[in-house]
Design an enzyme around this catalytic site. Sequence first.
Site: not given
Length: 192
Positions: A76, A102-105
């Site tokens: 990431r 960027i989206s939350q994992p």
Amino acid sequence: RTRRTIRVGRRRPLLTAAVVLALAGPAAAQRDESSYADARGRMVEAVARMARDTARETGRASFAPAVMDAMGRVPRHRFVPPALAPRAYENNPLPIGQGQTISQPYIVALSTDLIEPKAGDVVLEVGTGSGYQAAVLAELVKTVYSIEIVEPLGREAERRLAASGYRNVVVRIGDGYAGWPEHAPFDAIVVT
């Protein structure tokens, strides 16, 4: 293009220092990758905890082992701006420029798990962003077609995906509203 001239003589100490740094570079990079691997492991643990904590809302107390393994493999830190690399493995969204994140994992893992990906699947992703979701999908499926409307993000994601070795992701710049008819039908569609 700009031409660079290296003078030998007075600047020999700088040249020597550059050679020493270049030789030390791979070892330093390996140490960095190792610390990122540890952080990635902690991120996967945080995602697993959050899955348990949100099971009532999602109906999923855990995600498929293959999804969690993919989350643990994708670097990431390569999908965020370099200044944010130290924060890449926080279970939070992060800014990637152009007013996007960027989206939350956890959300990436949940989205991936919900489509129940299989090795032979062809998946459409609408909203490439940094390319991180596409990379996670690429670990699990045959091909990912990803569309990004913001050209600078799409071009950078394409570069990052290629540099990270993801050859099964095709990025297109454009509006994903109508999908990508030339490659339809898809086994799954993820809208990010």
